[in-house]
Design an enzyme around this catalytic site. Structure first.
Site, PDB file in Angstrom:
ATOM      1  N   TYR A  96       0.774  -1.131   0.034  1.00 31.10           N
ATOM      2  CA  TYR A  96       0.007  -0.063  -0.007  1.00 31.10           C
ATOM      3  C   TYR A  96       1.018   1.407  -0.026  1.00 31.10           C
ATOM      4  O   TYR A  96       0.620   2.154  -0.707  1.00 31.10           O
ATOM      5  CB  TYR A  96      -0.854  -0.179   1.194  1.00 31.10           C
ATOM      6  CG  TYR A  96      -1.844   1.032   1.327  1.00 31.10           C
ATOM      7  CD1 TYR A  96      -2.905   1.011   0.386  1.00 31.10           C
ATOM      8  CD2 TYR A  96      -1.651   2.044   2.213  1.00 31.10           C
ATOM      9  CE1 TYR A  96      -3.875   2.181   0.753  1.00 31.10           C
ATOM     10  CE2 TYR A  96      -2.601   3.144   2.367  1.00 31.10           C
ATOM     11  CZ  TYR A  96      -3.695   3.110   1.590  1.00 31.10           C
ATOM     12  OH  TYR A  96      -4.698   4.065   1.608  1.00 31.10           O
ATOM     13  N   ASP A  97       1.854   1.298   0.968  1.00 26.78           N
ATOM     14  CA  ASP A  97       2.751   2.473   0.927  1.00 26.78           C
ATOM     15  C   ASP A  97       3.476   2.762  -0.142  1.00 26.78           C
ATOM     16  O   ASP A  97       3.400   3.751  -0.706  1.00 26.78           O
ATOM     17  CB  ASP A  97       3.651   2.585   2.381  1.00 26.78           C
ATOM     18  CG  ASP A  97       2.670   2.228   3.641  1.00 26.78           C
ATOM     19  OD1 ASP A  97       1.635   1.863   3.589  1.00 26.78           O
ATOM     20  OD2 ASP A  97       3.474   2.335   4.724  1.00 26.78           O
ATOM     21  N   SER A 105     -14.186   2.328  13.001  1.00 28.18           N
ATOM     22  CA  SER A 105     -15.440   1.314  12.823  1.00 28.18           C
ATOM     23  C   SER A 105     -15.218   0.208  13.917  1.00 28.18           C
ATOM     24  O   SER A 105     -16.050  -0.259  14.624  1.00 28.18           O
ATOM     25  CB  SER A 105     -15.494   0.999  11.536  1.00 28.18           C
ATOM     26  OG  SER A 105     -14.419   0.331  10.855  1.00 28.18           O
TER      27      SER A 105
HETATM   28  P1  NAD Z   1     -12.745   1.825   0.809  1.00 26.46           P
HETATM   29  O1  NAD Z   1     -11.877   0.394   0.851  1.00 26.46           O
HETATM   30  O2  NAD Z   1     -14.025   1.820   1.500  1.00 26.46           O
HETATM   31  O3  NAD Z   1     -13.099   2.125  -0.784  1.00 26.46           O
HETATM   32  C1  NAD Z   1     -12.149   1.535  -1.847  1.00 26.46           C
HETATM   33  C2  NAD Z   1     -13.129   1.273  -2.976  1.00 26.46           C
HETATM   34  O4  NAD Z   1     -12.308   0.857  -4.280  1.00 26.46           O
HETATM   35  C3  NAD Z   1     -14.106   0.348  -2.656  1.00 26.46           C
HETATM   36  O5  NAD Z   1     -15.341   0.321  -3.302  1.00 26.46           O
HETATM   37  C4  NAD Z   1     -13.290  -1.062  -3.443  1.00 26.46           C
HETATM   38  O6  NAD Z   1     -14.234  -2.036  -4.173  1.00 26.46           O
HETATM   39  C5  NAD Z   1     -12.710  -0.294  -4.793  1.00 26.46           C
HETATM   40  N1  NAD Z   1     -11.633  -0.925  -5.326  1.00 26.46           N
HETATM   41  C6  NAD Z   1     -10.668  -1.731  -4.906  1.00 26.46           C
HETATM   42  N2  NAD Z   1      -9.770  -1.973  -5.751  1.00 26.46           N
HETATM   43  C7  NAD Z   1     -10.271  -1.679  -7.041  1.00 26.46           C
HETATM   44  C8  NAD Z   1      -9.932  -1.991  -8.348  1.00 26.46           C
HETATM   45  N3  NAD Z   1      -8.865  -2.669  -8.525  1.00 26.46           N
HETATM   46  N4  NAD Z   1     -10.813  -1.468  -9.354  1.00 26.46           N
HETATM   47  C9  NAD Z   1     -11.841  -0.939  -8.961  1.00 26.46           C
HETATM   48  N5  NAD Z   1     -12.399  -0.842  -7.626  1.00 26.46           N
HETATM   49  C10 NAD Z   1     -11.602  -1.050  -6.881  1.00 26.46           C
HETATM   50  O7  NAD Z   1     -11.627   2.578   1.266  1.00 26.46           O
HETATM   51  P2  NAD Z   1     -11.989   4.188   1.427  1.00 26.46           P
HETATM   52  O8  NAD Z   1     -11.294   4.629   2.821  1.00 26.46           O
HETATM   53  O9  NAD Z   1     -13.164   4.597   0.549  1.00 26.46           O
HETATM   54  O10 NAD Z   1     -10.586   4.860   0.483  1.00 26.46           O
HETATM   55  C11 NAD Z   1     -10.725   5.454  -0.724  1.00 26.46           C
HETATM   56  C12 NAD Z   1      -9.340   5.794  -1.327  1.00 26.46           C
HETATM   57  O11 NAD Z   1      -8.954   6.934  -0.525  1.00 26.46           O
HETATM   58  C13 NAD Z   1      -8.388   4.555  -1.407  1.00 26.46           C
HETATM   59  O12 NAD Z   1      -7.749   4.858  -2.652  1.00 26.46           O
HETATM   60  C14 NAD Z   1      -7.618   4.965  -0.073  1.00 26.46           C
HETATM   61  O13 NAD Z   1      -6.250   4.345  -0.455  1.00 26.46           O
HETATM   62  C15 NAD Z   1      -7.629   6.474  -0.287  1.00 26.46           C
HETATM   63  N6  NAD Z   1      -7.453   6.893   1.382  1.00 26.46           N
HETATM   64  C16 NAD Z   1      -8.319   6.962   2.138  1.00 26.46           C
HETATM   65  C17 NAD Z   1      -7.987   7.277   3.757  1.00 26.46           C
HETATM   66  C18 NAD Z   1      -9.168   6.988   4.574  1.00 26.46           C
HETATM   67  O14 NAD Z   1      -8.792   7.037   5.746  1.00 26.46           O
HETATM   68  N7  NAD Z   1     -10.357   6.406   4.333  1.00 26.46           N
HETATM   69  C19 NAD Z   1      -7.016   7.620   3.936  1.00 26.46           C
HETATM   70  C20 NAD Z   1      -5.999   7.784   2.974  1.00 26.46           C
HETATM   71  C21 NAD Z   1      -6.030   7.458   1.635  1.00 26.46           C
END
Ligand code: NAD
Ligand code: UDP
Length: 310
Positions: A146-147, A190
């Site tokens: 991820y990182d 959560s």
């Molecule tokens: P989440 O896991 O709820 O959402 C990710 C979404 O992407 C999901 O709906 C998943 O089904 C979809 N997905 C994953 N791989 C995929 C692929 N290969 N093709 C198509 N769809 C795919 O997580 P989130 O918290 O909503 O995060 C959304 C984005 O924001 C991510 O990229 C995450 O890295 C980034 N982010 C989130 C946070 C946080 O705290 N929520 C912090 C930093 C970065």
């Protein structure tokens, strides 16, 4: 009215973003492979004429006949439990998947925003973290898919920008929470709320002295929207709430706000778990006029209400 592609649009942040963009009267194309997202998250949007859902994995190429004006690339599992479950897929999403999305942006002349992360700072030695900090990341650990994946995604964005003039925006998102986090998400907010509501012990990993800074989802979505539409900033820009709490403090807050009788228990700390994290958001404040407005208490109350309802 713009046509906007949101990858990962059925996930936690993506579903809030799709709703926000529809409210702003745009046409939204949501692409998601439903790995950690669900149709449940977007069920209120599915019948709307300006909303289209395509079940698709961004690792595979995708073509559009209509012009795509903007792309928000959120497709990637965000919870350590899920991104480590298939580490190679996580890397593919952040490399092959990101190149596929940058390819669409190049072809359509779209502006494209990447949902990057505070994880690019790793276990940071600078505190609070500013965008100029290059980070302290283990390249071969369990979090690396991820990182390092998100770091190479940033590199790809900036190289497509330099080499192909792609119009990019780079957001570094810090821990964000709120309604529509999945029940099996595995992230701390959560987990704690669900445990407290069920009267189970709250699982603190390590001694609970590690810190995180938690941003409520509505604040974050507003920041992403402003960055996408800003003309004076491509980023990277930190988006998060600078309020910093230990996991022990978070557990105590959740117990108090739920009125639960739960206790805390201590479990082993996962490897490479960052010890501290706090965003410096002065760049977002100066260039976007953005700052978080929802306190942790208020945001937790909303999130607790959501989990009580479902
Ligand atoms: P989440 O896991 O709820 O959402 C990710 C979404 O992407 C999901 O709906 C998943 O089904 C979809 N997905 C994953 N791989 C995929 C692929 N290969 N093709 C198509 N769809 C795919 O997580 P989130 O918290 O909503 O995060 C959304 C984005 O924001 C991510 O990229 C995450 O890295 C980034 N982010 C989130 C946070 C946080 O705290 N929520 C912090 C930093 C970065
Ligand atoms: N954490 C915890 N109990 C849990 C889940 C997570 O104590 O049930 C800790 C985890 O070890 C980390 C912090 O909470 O120190 C935030 O974890 P999360 O997975 O939410 O996000 P990230 O580590 O990616 O910031």
């Amino acid at each position: 009215m713009k046509t906007i592609l949101v990858t990962g649009g059925a996930g936690f942040l993506g579903s809030h973003l799709c709703k926000h963009l529809l409210n702003k009267k745009h046409r939204v194309v949501c692409v998601d492979n439903l790995f950690t997202g669900s149709k449940q998250n977007i069920n209120r949007l599915l019948g709307k004429p300006d909303f289209q859902f395509i079940e698709h994995d961004i690792i595979d190429p995708l073509y559009f006949e209509e012009t795509i004006d903007q792309i928000y690339n959120l497709a990637c599992p965000a919870s350590p439990v899920h991104y480590q479950a298939n580490a190679i897929r996580t890397i593919k999403a952040n490399t092959i998947g990101v190149m596929n999305m940058l390819g669409i942006a190049k072809k359509h002349n779209s502006r494209i925003l990447q949902a990057s992360t505070s994880e690019v700072y790793g276990d940071p030695l600078q505190h609070p973290q500013q965008e100029t900090y290059w980070g302290n990341v283990n390249p071969i650990g369990r979090r690396s898919c991820y990182d390092e994946g998100k770091r190479v995604a940033e590199t790809l964005f900036f190289d497509y920008h330099r080499q192909n003039k792609v119009d990019i925006r780079m957001a570094r998102i810090f821990n964000t929470y709120g309604p529509r986090m999945a029940q099996d998400d595995g992230r701390v907010v959560s987990n704690f709320i669900l445990q407290a509501l069920a009267g189970k012990d709250l699982t603190i990993y390590g001694n609970g002295q590690q810190t995180r800074s938690f941003c409520y989802v509505d604040d974050l979505i507003e920041g992403l929207y402003r960055l996408m539409n800003a003309e004076n900033l491509i980023g990277p820009v930190n988006l998060g709430n600078p309020g910093e709490f230990t996991m022990l403090e978070l557990a105590e807050k959740v117990i108090a706000l739920t009125g639960s009788k739960s206790k805390v228990i201590f479990e082993p700390l996962p490897s490479d778990d960052p010890k501290q994290r706090q965003p410096d958001v002065s760049l977002a404040k100066e260039k976007l006029g953005w700052g978080p407005i929802v306190s942790l208490n208020e945001g937790l109350k909303e999130t607790i209400k959501y989990f009580q309802k479902i």
